[in-house]
Write an enzyme that holds these catalytic residues in place. Structure first.
Site, PDB file in Angstrom:
ATOM      1  N   LYS A   1       0.732  -1.501   0.398  1.00  0.00           N
ATOM      2  CA  LYS A   1      -0.020  -0.213  -0.122  1.00  0.00           C
ATOM      3  C   LYS A   1       1.021   1.106  -0.032  1.00  0.00           C
ATOM      4  O   LYS A   1       0.491   2.060  -0.472  1.00  0.00           O
ATOM      5  CB  LYS A   1      -0.698   0.287   1.122  1.00  0.00           C
ATOM      6  N   ASN A   2       1.965   1.318   0.738  1.00  0.00           N
ATOM      7  CA  ASN A   2       2.897   2.298   0.780  1.00  0.00           C
ATOM      8  C   ASN A   2       3.717   2.579  -0.404  1.00  0.00           C
ATOM      9  O   ASN A   2       4.498   3.801  -0.148  1.00  0.00           O
ATOM     10  CB  ASN A   2       3.686   2.770   2.132  1.00  0.00           C
TER      11      ASN A   2
ATOM     12  N   CYS B   1      -3.412  12.163  14.274  1.00  0.00           N
ATOM     13  CA  CYS B   1      -4.340  11.123  13.979  1.00  0.00           C
ATOM     14  C   CYS B   1      -4.262  10.269  14.778  1.00  0.00           C
ATOM     15  O   CYS B   1      -3.612  10.790  16.079  1.00  0.00           O
ATOM     16  CB  CYS B   1      -4.324   9.720  12.877  1.00  0.00           C
TER      17      CYS B   1
ATOM     18  N   ARG C   1       1.630  14.010  13.345  1.00  0.00           N
ATOM     19  CA  ARG C   1       2.082  13.849  12.286  1.00  0.00           C
ATOM     20  C   ARG C   1       1.798  15.115  11.804  1.00  0.00           C
ATOM     21  O   ARG C   1       1.169  15.156  11.055  1.00  0.00           O
ATOM     22  CB  ARG C   1       0.586  12.965  11.278  1.00  0.00           C
TER      23      ARG C   1
ATOM     24  N   ASP D   1       5.427   0.328  11.828  1.00  0.00           N
ATOM     25  CA  ASP D   1       3.999  -0.155  12.157  1.00  0.00           C
ATOM     26  C   ASP D   1       3.329  -2.125  11.883  1.00  0.00           C
ATOM     27  O   ASP D   1       2.669  -2.447  11.820  1.00  0.00           O
ATOM     28  CB  ASP D   1       3.884  -0.346  10.044  1.00  0.00           C
TER      29      ASP D   1
ATOM     30  N   ARG E   1      -8.089  -0.251   4.716  1.00  0.00           N
ATOM     31  CA  ARG E   1      -7.394   1.019   4.844  1.00  0.00           C
ATOM     32  C   ARG E   1      -6.409   0.355   3.596  1.00  0.00           C
ATOM     33  O   ARG E   1      -5.846   0.776   2.724  1.00  0.00           O
ATOM     34  CB  ARG E   1      -7.469   1.665   5.367  1.00  0.00           C
TER      35      ARG E   1
HETATM   36  N1  EPU Z   1       7.881  14.740  11.107  1.00  0.00           N
HETATM   37  C1  EPU Z   1       7.556  15.679  11.456  1.00  0.00           C
HETATM   38  N2  EPU Z   1       7.447  16.471  10.431  1.00  0.00           N
HETATM   39  C2  EPU Z   1       7.054  16.229   8.897  1.00  0.00           C
HETATM   40  C3  EPU Z   1       7.139  14.473   8.552  1.00  0.00           C
HETATM   41  C4  EPU Z   1       7.299  13.687   9.700  1.00  0.00           C
HETATM   42  O1  EPU Z   1       7.528  15.834  12.825  1.00  0.00           O
HETATM   43  O2  EPU Z   1       7.136  17.402   8.056  1.00  0.00           O
HETATM   44  C5  EPU Z   1       7.034  13.081  11.447  1.00  0.00           C
HETATM   45  C6  EPU Z   1       6.595  12.449  12.260  1.00  0.00           C
HETATM   46  O3  EPU Z   1       5.582  12.998  12.739  1.00  0.00           O
HETATM   47  C7  EPU Z   1       6.937  11.054  13.235  1.00  0.00           C
HETATM   48  C8  EPU Z   1       7.978  11.353  12.500  1.00  0.00           C
HETATM   49  O4  EPU Z   1       8.147  12.095  11.689  1.00  0.00           O
HETATM   50  O5  EPU Z   1       6.947  11.528  14.398  1.00  0.00           O
HETATM   51  C9  EPU Z   1       7.750   9.865  10.773  1.00  0.00           C
HETATM   52  O6  EPU Z   1       7.434  10.647  10.304  1.00  0.00           O
HETATM   53  P1  EPU Z   1       6.710  10.242   8.581  1.00  0.00           P
HETATM   54  O7  EPU Z   1       7.339  11.461   7.673  1.00  0.00           O
HETATM   55  O8  EPU Z   1       8.226   8.956   8.194  1.00  0.00           O
HETATM   56  O9  EPU Z   1       5.647   9.296   8.262  1.00  0.00           O
HETATM   57  P2  EPU Z   1       4.627   9.901   6.909  1.00  0.00           P
HETATM   58  O10 EPU Z   1       5.415   9.725   5.487  1.00  0.00           O
HETATM   59  O11 EPU Z   1       3.581  10.762   7.596  1.00  0.00           O
HETATM   60  C10 EPU Z   1       4.603   6.546   6.451  1.00  0.00           C
HETATM   61  C11 EPU Z   1       3.633   5.522   6.282  1.00  0.00           C
HETATM   62  C12 EPU Z   1       3.150   5.175   6.781  1.00  0.00           C
HETATM   63  C13 EPU Z   1       4.112   4.551   8.595  1.00  0.00           C
HETATM   64  C14 EPU Z   1       5.901   5.990   8.460  1.00  0.00           C
HETATM   65  C15 EPU Z   1       6.719   5.679   9.335  1.00  0.00           C
HETATM   66  C16 EPU Z   1       3.342   5.740   4.174  1.00  0.00           C
HETATM   67  C17 EPU Z   1       2.524   6.562   3.419  1.00  0.00           C
HETATM   68  N3  EPU Z   1       2.394   5.939   5.728  1.00  0.00           N
HETATM   69  O12 EPU Z   1       4.055   7.596   6.927  1.00  0.00           O
HETATM   70  O13 EPU Z   1       2.546   3.630   7.162  1.00  0.00           O
HETATM   71  O14 EPU Z   1       3.974   4.430  10.239  1.00  0.00           O
HETATM   72  O15 EPU Z   1       5.599   6.171   7.637  1.00  0.00           O
HETATM   73  O16 EPU Z   1       7.444   4.638   8.882  1.00  0.00           O
HETATM   74  O17 EPU Z   1       3.869   5.217   3.798  1.00  0.00           O
HETATM   75  C18 EPU Z   1       0.740   2.626   7.728  1.00  0.00           C
HETATM   76  O18 EPU Z   1       1.249   2.007   6.892  1.00  0.00           O
HETATM   77  O19 EPU Z   1      -0.126   2.574   8.851  1.00  0.00           O
HETATM   78  C19 EPU Z   1       1.268   4.147   8.264  1.00  0.00           C
HETATM   79  C20 EPU Z   1       1.118   4.536   9.315  1.00  0.00           C
END
Ligand code: EPU
Length: 417
Positions: free
Chosen positions: A22-23, A117, A122, A305, A397
């Site tokens: 999915k990701n 969320c 996030r 995850d 989802r």
């Molecule tokens: N963060 C910030 N600022 C930002 C972006 C991230 O502070 O601008 C922080 C977040 O709050 C968090 C950390 O950095 O504490 C890591 O977040 P990241 O941005 O890596 O998460 P994401 O890209 O929003 C993706 C996956 C998530 C997975 C995370 C971590 C997708 C669509 N989603 O989210 O997947 O948990 O990386 O590996 O790729 C899931 O599939 O259930 C899921 C939540």
């Protein structure tokens, strides 16, 4: 609202094919915005986040057609909107992945700010900072991010914190920018590498994906491509735990075992027997699961995850396991539901102490997010009697036909409409 009803106690045996990630599929579909030509994406999991992405892309003007055999064709010949509205972003935060490609293609984007969320605040500040470095003007008004740029220019971007979708968004903005972009402290997740491979197939110039430094040389246009997304490592990890927690014997096919190294190592430490063989995994659960501490980390560390599912497993392991959540600040919502089923868990800030082995007894439980739902399903498989998992729209989802896959290996699980 659908629910799942699980009667625990069955030892799972058989074979489960793993679907596409999915990701990986979500950013890959967003990448269709970068070209007028057709993208053919294969190995797409037909889960609700993919349907939400289809809705979003169609609103932007992309033709999206699902083919038989897990494939999707996308063609963004002419875009008619550059906005990701609130009602879509609130159902799926990954909608922010259109920000980078829209800016690259039509020089502007308007994307609703995703809220917090169930797993944490996030923010997307790092996406925004990166785009500003590339020359975009970004302002936030009425809870929308509005970005515009006459021209994106390559720059050095050092992420303060590793972000997966942030890295993906910046990569998609930089491929059409003028000159060289260097992303430092970039995410190394396999999904980032997969996106780089897709973009390269579309004509982009990207080096270093999978390392902390990604170098992108902008090109003037991208073209169509065909690409199969990687197998879902979280789906595979979830079924590994299903095998381990039921003392079962399951073979998983169509996986990428290299992406699962930290999970496999951890499960072995906890007493599960796992064999790997080129795209296949076999897990055998023993009677003697033992506790093993874990800390969630960015790839190649143990994925956040997989944390909720691992917590379910630790309720069935002898001893105390310390589970530290290092990525998200609030990702223990499943713990209280597991406790209602009889688990002995204490939360102390970012650490959960799980004392096992405890007898779990079936109960009515509520899923709070995608992976928490999976954790409750796993606990239900190990519990005495019936477990009813409510709010499984979270599960839908990200897991395709999870109840069918589990039933095919002997689980007693049904969907209640
Ligand atoms: N963060 C910030 N600022 C930002 C972006 C991230 O502070 O601008 C922080 C977040 O709050 C968090 C950390 O950095 O504490 C890591 O977040 P990241 O941005 O890596 O998460 P994401 O890209 O929003 C993706 C996956 C998530 C997975 C995370 C971590 C997708 C669509 N989603 O989210 O997947 O948990 O990386 O590996 O790729 C899931 O599939 O259930 C899921 C939540």
């Amino acid at each position: 609202m659908d629910k799942l009803r699980i009667i625990g106690g069955a030892r799972l045996e058989g074979r489960i094919p793993i679907g596409g990630a999915k990701n990986s599929a979500l950013p890959a579909m967003a990448a269709s915005l970068l070209t007028e030509e057709e993208l053919l994406l294969k190995n797409i999991p037909f889960v609700n986040d993919i349907y939400t992405t289809r809705r979003l892309l169609r609103e932007l003007g992309v033709e999206v057609d699902f083919d038989a055999g897990q494939a999707v064709r996308l063609r963004a010949a002419r875009l008619r909107s550059y906005e990701a509205p609130y009602d879509l972003v609130k159902t799926m935060r990954a909608s922010v992945l259109v920000l980078g490609p829209l800016l690259a293609r039509v020089k502007k984007a308007r994307v609703s700010l995703p809220g917090g969320c169930a797993i944490g605040a996030r923010p997307i500040d790092l996406h925004i900072k990166g785009l500003q470095k590339l020359g975009a003007e970004v302002r936030t008004e009425h809870a929308y991010v509005e970005a515009a740029a006459e021209k994106l220019r390559g720059a050095q971007i050092i992420f303060d914190k590793i972000t997966v979708t942030g890295t993906e968004n910046l990569m998609m903005a930089a491929v059409l920018a003028e000159g060289r972009t260097i992303l430092e402290n970039a995410a190394r997740e396999p999904e980032v590498v997969d996106l780089a491979e897709l973009l390269t197939a579309m004509g982009a110039s990207i080096e270093g994906a999978g390392t902390p430094t990604i170098v992108i040389d902008g090109v003037s246009a991208l073209h169509g491509a065909s690409h199969a997304v990687i197998p879902d490592r979280v789906e595979a990890g979830t079924f590994l735990i299903a095998g381990a927690i039921t003392g079962g014997n399951i073979e998983l096919t169509a996986c990428n075992t290299a992406h699962l190294t930290s999970v496999i190592e951890k499960l072995r430490e906890a007493g599960a027997a796992i064999d790997t063989d080129q795209g296949r995994l076999r897990v055998k659960g023993g009677d003697a699961l033992v506790s093993a501490d874990v800390v969630t980390k960015e790839y190649p560390g143990f994925a956040t995850d997989m944390q909720a599912q691992y917590m379910a497993l630790m309720t069935q392991a002898a001893g105390i396991a310390v589970i530290t959540e290092d990525i998200f600040e609030n990702r223990f919502m499943h713990a209280s539901e597991l406790m209602r089923m009889g688990a002995n868990i204490r939360i102390d800030g970012s650490r959960a102490l799980v004392a096992g082995k405890t007898r779990l007894s079936g109960a009515n439980v509520i899923a709070s997010d995608l992976r928490a739902s999976a954790s409750l399903v796993l606990a239900g498989l190990a519990a005495d009697g019936a477990t009813i998992v409510d709010r499984i729209y979270h599960l839908d989802r990200g897991y395709e036909k999870i109840e069918e896959k589990l039933r095919s290996v002997g689980a007693q699980i049904e969907r209640l409409k």
